[in-house]
Design a protein around this motif. Structure first.
Motif, short mmCIF file in Angstrom:
data_model
loop_
_atom_site.label_atom_id
_atom_site.label_comp_id
_atom_site.label_asym_id
_atom_site.label_seq_id
_atom_site.Cartn_x
_atom_site.Cartn_y
_atom_site.Cartn_z
N LYS A 136 7.16 -5.22 -3.10
CA LYS A 136 6.55 -5.26 -4.43
C LYS A 136 5.06 -4.96 -4.36
O LYS A 136 4.52 -4.27 -5.21
N VAL A 137 4.41 -5.50 -3.35
CA VAL A 137 2.96 -5.32 -3.28
C VAL A 137 2.55 -4.16 -2.39
O VAL A 137 1.39 -4.03 -2.01
N GLY A 138 3.52 -3.36 -2.00
CA GLY A 138 3.19 -2.16 -1.25
C GLY A 138 2.93 -2.34 0.24
O GLY A 138 2.32 -1.49 0.89
N ILE A 139 3.36 -3.44 0.76
CA ILE A 139 3.26 -3.62 2.21
C ILE A 139 4.60 -3.14 2.78
O ILE A 139 5.65 -3.64 2.39
N ARG A 140 4.54 -2.18 3.66
CA ARG A 140 5.79 -1.58 4.14
C ARG A 140 6.42 -2.38 5.28
O ARG A 140 5.73 -2.81 6.19
N VAL A 141 7.74 -2.54 5.18
CA VAL A 141 8.52 -3.15 6.26
C VAL A 141 9.39 -2.05 6.83
O VAL A 141 10.12 -1.39 6.07
N PRO A 142 9.34 -1.77 8.11
CA PRO A 142 8.59 -2.47 9.15
C PRO A 142 7.25 -1.81 9.50
O PRO A 142 6.58 -2.31 10.39
N GLU A 143 6.89 -0.73 8.84
CA GLU A 143 5.69 -0.01 9.26
C GLU A 143 4.44 -0.90 9.28
O GLU A 143 3.67 -0.87 10.23
#
Lengths: 335, 335
Positions: A256-263
């Motif tokens: 949602k907040v634009g933090i990429r998983v897993p990058e």
DNA sequence: CTGTTAGCGCATTCAT
DNA sequence: ATGAATGCGCTAACAG
């Protein structure tokens, strides 16, 4: 209420004869048998199971006590218990322990309404369990370390699971690893945390208390925990989450907040619930042997009921399930 | 086995006195009460709940019969039933009907082991239900249309739900709409299909049989169905899937093969299971009032038990949940 | 306040 | 093969 007496009267036989006929005991002639059955049919007779149980002092059913009947986690466990129970010609009923001492569960524990029971509910006190267990009423405890007479615990090696998860992260090059745990009273959660700690120590990584955040094992709890972690100025490169539901919540928050998983951040969960295979990306996690646990519990109950010797306690092991939410830190740096 | 008689003897009182003391009836002096309680404690007395029930011919518990205790769908239903049951001071036990006539469920139906029951299981025959129902043993049927004495059905308006879903798709400009249905014996699935058909007709869209494919309400079934649809040379622009689990499976398949949802194909599901809110993109679906259904069922049971009049049957309604998997065809063409 | 007693519905032993 | 009688453990009406 029509009783066996009524049936007997209508069929012009004695109660005992009716009973034999109804239960298929072969002492009775085909002729009378049919007469009785027909009378029963006509009167719409239903036997009173309790009366029968009372007489036989055997219920031929076991209970599974859960703190919450719902929840994705339990499905497989129930299947395991059930499969074995029916093999033994036993019935299984599930009830929950919401309400603690006054719950349905308590009734089953203290009032001999079943022949044995399997408990996975932490709001049932040890004291209640100790008092209820007896040779004729064995109890199998899931995820609770309590060895008593007629009471055998089956636990999963949560600590080792936590250790494996954390070690895996470390091997992938991570050394800033956060931990999202469960409620303080959860023995499972605590053990998983200890495994985490041990792995850290073994690799001489300092534990940072600000990266330990506590959730409540629900999806929402995971979201919240993720938020807390994301809000800090320095961010870990990986998180070990103490159960999959929270891991899913955390993933959702990050997306949602634009933090990429897993990058941007790697995540590893615990339990391997069905759902974890279907997320995008697919969740890397630790397999909890849910079905096996249920099946084993069932087995043990029947051994105990048969008066056989069993182990004093059982420990089940976990297994790493590598999927897509953990990335090698090297890959990450290159990316 | 220690009985109340033993307790009475040890406390030097009569059985009745012991019974009163044990059950907190205030006819007995504090003095004797304590004596009895202590004797019970010392002997580790456990009451036999059956004997009590037998005497009172009331079990104070209701059963919920499910064809499968697991599955995400049931969680909320169970909560609904449970919440109301405890309000009425009743216990709830859940059992499954795997095994049909010989299942645990059957025992509860035919042996008066509970005061009433709620059934959501299609492997219990109508005949069994009819035979079991009585004034003292009311039955509430979920998703099964069977009106009998002491038996009240609660169904959801699946047809209208299907109609709404399909109409929504049509309003968004779609007129090539596939349908992924459930197994042939599923009444729900059939009704949802009829709603689909009606919406099509109303808008003068011809039904194309090659775009009706049948799944089994599981995730895998949805994947397979999606595959079948994708394999055809002409592809629909939208799909109405008869339940969320299959919709999720279909989405997963499409993503795997590079068909974008909703850009390439719109999807609408049915049920609004918890999970559907957490997919990416979030699933547009039709709300099935699961919790309400459980709560209502519970309510009705207690009304029946109290001898009150109730409706002959209940119909619950559905609601469109617009999320992200349906796109306006105009937007699509522009894109 | 306490004790005696009669069933609840059924399975089962012991006669017949 | 069938029937009469007994008791499983408990509650509650009744008597004291």
């Amino acid at each position: 209420m029509v009783t066996i007496k009524d049936v007997a009267k209508r069929a012009n036989v004695a109660v005992s004869t009716a009973s034999y006929a109804l239960n298929g005991v072969k002492k009775v002639s085909e002729e009378t048998r049919r007469k009785v059955l027909q009378a029963a049919e006509e009167l719409n007779y239903r036997k009173n199971g309790f009366a029968a149980d009372l007489k036989k002092s055997k219920t031929q059913t076991i209970a599974l006590i859960l703190s919450d009947l719902s929840g994705p986690f339990y499905s497989e466990l129930i299947r395991g218990v059930q499969d074995i129970a029916v093999d033994h010609g036993y019935d299984l009923i599930a009830c929950n322990s919401l309400g603690g001492q006054n719950s349905t569960a308590a009734k089953f524990l203290t009032e001999r309404r079943v022949d044995g029971c399997i408990i996975l509910a932490h709001n049932i006190t040890n004291e209640m369990i100790e008092k209820s267990a007896s040779p004729a009423f064995p109890i199998v405890l899931l995820d609770r370390q309590l060895e008593r007479a007629h009471t055998v615990p089956i636990i999963v090696d949560n600590k080792n699971g936590g250790y494996k998860a954390t070690t895996f992260l470390i091997q992938k090059g991570h050394n800033n690893i956060a931990f999202i745990g469960g409620p303080a009273d959860s023995h499972d959660g605590q053990m998983r945390f200890e495994g985490y700690l041990e792995a850290l120590q073994e690799h001489h990584i300092d534990f940072q208390s600000r990266w330990k955040v506590t959730g409540n094992f629900t999806r929402e709890g995971g979201e919240l925990a993720a938020k807390i972690i994301a809000a800090q100025d320095e961010r870990p490169t990986a998180i070990f989450v103490a159960n999959d539901e929270m891991a899913l919540g955390a993933m959702e928050y990050f997306q949602k907040v634009g933090i990429r998983v897993p990058e941007d951040i790697s995540i590893i969960g615990f339990d391997n619930i069905l759902e974890s295979k279907y997320t995008a990306p697919k969740l890397t996690t630790v397999q909890h042997p849910k079905y096996e646990m249920g099946a084993l519990a069932s087995h043990v109950i029947f051994q105990l009921l048969d008066g056989e010797e069993t182990e004093k306690s059982f420990t089940l092991h976990t297994e790493l399930i590598m999927r897509e939410t953990v990335i090698d830190i090297m890959t990450k740096l290159r990316g």
